[in-house]
Scaffold this motif. Structure first.
Motif, PDB file in Angstrom:
ATOM      1  N   GLU A 193       0.851  -1.187   0.000  1.00 21.43           N
ATOM      2  CA  GLU A 193       0.000   0.000   0.000  1.00 21.43           C
ATOM      3  C   GLU A 193       0.887   1.238   0.000  1.00 21.43           C
ATOM      4  O   GLU A 193       1.933   1.278   0.645  1.00 21.43           O
ATOM      5  CB  GLU A 193      -0.923  -0.007   1.218  1.00 21.43           C
ATOM      6  N   PRO A 200      -3.430   5.629   3.205  1.00 26.25           N
ATOM      7  CA  PRO A 200      -3.274   4.774   2.021  1.00 26.25           C
ATOM      8  C   PRO A 200      -4.113   5.238   0.846  1.00 26.25           C
ATOM      9  O   PRO A 200      -5.224   5.747   1.010  1.00 26.25           O
ATOM     10  CB  PRO A 200      -3.711   3.390   2.527  1.00 26.25           C
ATOM     11  N   CYS A 242      -6.423   4.297  -1.856  1.00 21.11           N
ATOM     12  CA  CYS A 242      -7.337   3.170  -2.070  1.00 21.11           C
ATOM     13  C   CYS A 242      -8.476   3.588  -2.975  1.00 21.11           C
ATOM     14  O   CYS A 242      -8.798   4.771  -3.099  1.00 21.11           O
ATOM     15  CB  CYS A 242      -7.907   2.684  -0.727  1.00 21.11           C
ATOM     16  N   ASN A 272     -12.133   0.174  -1.024  1.00 15.60           N
ATOM     17  CA  ASN A 272     -11.074   0.052  -0.025  1.00 15.60           C
ATOM     18  C   ASN A 272     -10.005  -0.946  -0.444  1.00 15.60           C
ATOM     19  O   ASN A 272      -9.375  -1.592   0.386  1.00 15.60           O
ATOM     20  CB  ASN A 272     -11.638  -0.319   1.350  1.00 15.60           C
ATOM     21  N   CYS A 293      -6.326  -1.318  -2.044  1.00 16.81           N
ATOM     22  CA  CYS A 293      -5.232  -0.341  -1.970  1.00 16.81           C
ATOM     23  C   CYS A 293      -3.966  -0.771  -2.697  1.00 16.81           C
ATOM     24  O   CYS A 293      -2.932  -0.100  -2.566  1.00 16.81           O
ATOM     25  CB  CYS A 293      -4.905  -0.045  -0.507  1.00 16.81           C
TER      26      CYS A 293
END
Length: 274
Positions: A13, A38, A40, A44, A46
């Motif tokens: 990530e 992060p 993403c 979600n 990433c």
């Protein structure tokens, strides 16, 4: 306002740590992204081809507008770094162990924090937090002149290593604190103790504690403290292994010969009752 699309092709990530390239009279605002978090997508995801989308707005710094200078040339530079995760609580990862500790609610419900890699931090566990600290095969050490951990809540340790080489020792277990150590190691090589206790401490199993200082015992128990030792090893190469000012209980009534027996060995005394 510019639309920014970032695709991460790595298994790791990534995050943006800094944005630069603007002249002094310009500033930026981000929408849909916060620095050092992060990158993403909306699901979600990433890494491995995930695409993050956000917006950056460039505008004149407050009170710096010049009506005769309304054209600006700039290159927006994005600094990317890999997320450096240290701890995991539930399914979320954090870049510091203290950040994960802060997310534990103060409701005395036990939560497990997994330490993902070695870390050097000064940690505080607040009252009414109940934490099972799964250090795994990693090491937690301190920086500066403070204890590695100041514990006001409930802390359980069963593996890993905590090391201290400063003037304040490894774990300072406060009057409201409960420390349960059934495994792992606490090694103090500085001028203070492995555990400084004003609350409740239980040492059992294959726990290992050692210190080399001549100034304090490895386990320094205050008048308000209660220490119960039913197993493990406590060694001091410079002082007593255990200093008893409060309540000290050693061992349990044996039910079988195979039950663990604590080893308490000091350079001065195994146990010094003040």
């Amino acid at each position: 306002t510019y639309k920014v699309v970032v695709t991460t092709f790595l298994g790791a990530e990534m995050k943006i740590t800094m944005i630069s390239g603007l002249s002094d009279n310009l500033v930026y605002e981000l929408s849909g992204y916060t620095l050092n978090t992060p990158l993403c997508n909306t699901n979600n995801e990433c890494n491995y081809g995930s695409t993050a989308t956000f917006y950056i707005t460039i505008k004149t710094r407050r009170n710096w507008f010049d009506s005769e200078n309304i054209t600006h040339s700039f290159n927006i530079n994005f600094n990317f770094e890999e997320m450096n995760y240290i701890a995991q609580l539930d399914n979320k990862k954090y870049e510091t162990l203290q950040e994960a500790i802060n997310k534990v609610p103060t409701d005395n419900v036990e939560k497990t924090i997994i330490v993902l890699k070695n870390t050097s931090e000064l940690l505080t566990i607040a009252q009414n937090k109940n934490i099972n600290l799964d250090i795994q095969n990693n090491t937690i050490s301190n920086t500066g002149t403070s204890p590695v951990i100041e514990n006001y809540g409930t802390l359980k340790i069963s593996n890993g290593i905590i090391t201290s080489n400063t003037t304040q020792g490894a774990i300072n277990n406060k009057d409201a604190g409960t420390l349960i150590m059934s495994g792992g190691s606490i090694i103090a090589t500085g001028t203070r103790q492995a555990i400084y206790n004003g609350g409740n401490v239980t040492i059992s199993g294959n726990a290992y504690l050692s210190s080399s200082t001549s100034q304090r015992a490895t386990v320094q128990n205050l008048a308000t403290g209660t220490v119960t030792i039913t197993g493990g090893t406590i060694i001091s190469t410079g002082q007593s292994a255990v200093e008893k000012a409060g309540i000290l209980t050693i061992g349990v009534e044996a039910q079988s010969i195979s039950e663990s027996i604590p080893r308490i060995q000091g350079n001065r005394y195994g146990i010094n009752t003040t």
